[in-house]
Design an enzyme around this catalytic site. Structure first.
Site, mmCIF file in Angstrom:
data_model
loop_
_atom_site.group_PDB
_atom_site.id
_atom_site.type_symbol
_atom_site.label_atom_id
_atom_site.label_comp_id
_atom_site.label_asym_id
_atom_site.label_seq_id
_atom_site.Cartn_x
_atom_site.Cartn_y
_atom_site.Cartn_z
ATOM 1 C CD GLU A 124 -3.459 -5.609 4.171
ATOM 2 O OE1 GLU A 124 -4.304 -4.779 4.585
ATOM 3 O OE2 GLU A 124 -2.235 -5.419 4.202
ATOM 4 C CD GLU A 138 -2.933 -1.071 2.358
ATOM 5 O OE1 GLU A 138 -2.872 -0.119 3.162
ATOM 6 O OE2 GLU A 138 -3.797 -1.946 2.435
HETATM 7 O O1 IFM Z 1 -3.977 -2.726 9.375
HETATM 8 C C1 IFM Z 1 -3.962 -2.281 8.057
HETATM 9 C C2 IFM Z 1 -2.798 -2.866 7.297
HETATM 10 O O2 IFM Z 1 -1.584 -2.591 7.924
HETATM 11 C C3 IFM Z 1 -2.752 -2.304 5.911
HETATM 12 N N1 IFM Z 1 -4.015 -2.443 5.251
HETATM 13 C C4 IFM Z 1 -5.197 -2.044 5.957
HETATM 14 C C5 IFM Z 1 -5.230 -2.660 7.335
HETATM 15 C C6 IFM Z 1 -6.489 -2.185 8.090
HETATM 16 O O3 IFM Z 1 -6.490 -0.802 8.217
#
Ligand code: IFM
Length: 482
Positions: A386, A176
């Site tokens: 994710e 990200e």
């Molecule tokens: O916890 C975060 C993660 O580190 C990166 N993506 C989003 C998750 C939730 O906010």
């Protein structure tokens, strides 16, 4: 199991093809703890979390879920769930303390032990090199606004691959980068907490360059069959109306959320409209050197997508003070926006029930992103790296954690993945965020994303109902009826 050996899903294939990677994801600073052990030096998150007012409740990652000491138990939990893969990140300041110079054998030894424990349980390790914990010394030298940081990243990537590449076959450069650049340097709600939109764009370019240089460094060290990817939090951007101004707001945010990553990485160019929108903030021609875009657009084996909630925008109205500050839809009146050159944009709450993050639940957004990538990047395998939700979980008097909202969230989003796969998106895996409750950045320990509850006082782990539900989906390979 590698991505190459997986069958491409045909429209008539079962919901989740055999060989689909079923995983959970975590990140070093969010779970490891042991912040000052094993030769690790501070990262920007150690500094930021110690800065009064930056993290709720003054929480830090000093102990977190103590995974550094309890990783064997955590791997055993993963095996009980039947996971076929585990996505974790390496802490740069553990592997290369201070961010440059000699590698730290003790730091690498921790990841050696973790990888070996995973392999003993037949769990495929998927390593992310950068999940936001930049060594503080590099930030002191300018951080991601400096080109040299990208070069240091490539050295670190090479060191990690040299040591672990005989056992880790799937690597991700960055997690990200939108958050690293725009939340870290744009509105400062993430470390290092800087607030300059020109710097955010400079950081963005150097993160892209780090990805490219890191990809080259990985390829030079890894066996030919190894897979290299990038993980993006792409946004399903929707315009609230159909006026030209509303549509232009959506174009602008699509540019800054999606195309500013996809275009350089997959097409070797920055989007002209984004360059024009932001030209008053920095001199792109001075920033982007000859050869950078060729470096950034090296071929990848897969693209990782992190998805939580959609993004709804409209044209700003006079006197509009609503600005989006969080990465995924939380609005706070009057706060600085992370988005450069977005003065004409208003962020609206999307419809839908809300998670504990106040993020609207809308699984169609995940389907939209996967099918967009199917159309725009044919031939690029996709992995949902994710997806998950925070809820206000607690252990009941019998010691159980019932989290029906999370089960419903996961069900809807896995159904969206299956639908996208059935419609031709080449989705190879799903990594649930997250295995454990953990340090949720500026929210500290107040937000619980885990399918395993962590009592941070005792470090006791309790699988939630969602963990059992996910284990059954993995075992059967199909989603249960509603
Ligand atoms: O916890 C975060 C993660 O580190 C990166 N993506 C989003 C998750 C939730 O906010």
């Amino acid at each position: 199991m590698t991505l190459d050996t997986l069958p491409s899903p045909a429209p008539s294939a079962p919901v989740f093809p055999p060989g689909f990677l079923w995983g959970t994801a975590t990140a070093a600073y969010q779970i490891e703890g042991a912040a000052a052990e094993g030769g690790r030096t501070p990262s920007i998150w150690d500094t930021f979390s110690r800065t009064p007012g930056k993290v709720r409740n003054g929480d830090t990652g000093d102990i977190a879920a103590d995974h550094y000491h309890r990783f064997r138990d955590d791997v055993a939990l993963m095996a009980d769930l039947g996971l076929s893969a585990y996505r974790f990140s390496l802490a740069w300041p553990r592997v290369v303390p201070g961010g440059s110079g000699p590698v730290n054998p003790e730091g690498l030894a921790f990841y050696d032990r973790l990888v070996d424990a995973l392999l003993e349980k037949d769990i495929t390790p998927v390593a992310t090199l950068y999940h936001w914990d930049l060594p503080q010394e590099l930030e002191d030298a300018g951080g991601w606004t400096e080109r040299a940081t990208a070069e240091r990243f490539a050295e670190y990537a090479a060191a990690a691959a040299r040591r672990l590449g005989d056992r880790v076959g799937m690597w991700t450069t960055l997690n990200e980068p939108w958050c690293s650049a725009f939340l870290g340097y744009g509105n400062g709600v993430h470390a290092p907490g800087r607030t300059d939109h020109g710097d955010a764009l400079r950081a963005h370019h150097h993160l892209m360059l780090a990805h490219g240089l890191g990809t080259a460094a990985l390829r030079a060290e890894l066996p030919a069959a190894a897979q290299v990817s990038l993980v993006l939090n792409l946004a399903a951007v929707r315009a609230a109306g159909t006026t030209p101004a509303d549509l232009d707001a959506a174009r602008r945010i699509d540019g800054l959320a999606n195309r500013i990553f996809l275009d350089p990485v997959f097409h070797g160019r920055y989007p002209e409209d984004v360059l024009a929108d932001t030209a008053h903030l920095l001199d792109w021609d001075a920033l982007v050197r000859d050869g950078d875009l060729a470096e950034i657009s090296r071929p990848l084996d897969a693209l990782g997508i992190n998805y939580y909630t959609p993004t709804l925008v409209a044209a700003a109205e006079d006197g509009d003070a609503v600005r989006r500050t969080g990465p995924r839809g939380d609005n706070h009146a009057g706060e600085l926006t992370p988005w450069p050159a977005s003065e004409g944009v208003r962020f609206l709450p999307a419809p839908g029930t809300r998670t504990a993050m106040d993020w609207p639940v809308d699984a169609d957004g995940l389907y939209e992103i996967l099918t967009r990538l199917r159309d725009e990047l044919p031939g690029t395998p996709l992995v949902v790296t994710e997806n998950g939700a925070a809820y206000d979980d607690y252990t009941d008097p019998s010691g159980e954690v019932h989290d029906p909202e999370r089960v419903a969230y996961l069900h809807a989003h896995l159904a969206a993945v299956a639908r996208a796969a059935a419609d031709g998106a080449d989705v190879r895996g799903y990594f649930l965020w997250s295995l454990l409750d953990n340090f949720e950045w500026a929210y500290g320990y107040g937000k619980r994303f885990g399918i395993v509850h962590v009592d941070f006082a005792s470090q006791r782990r309790t699988p939630k109902d969602s963990a059992r539900w996910y284990a059954e989906v993995i075992r059967s390979g199909v989603l249960p009826e509603d």
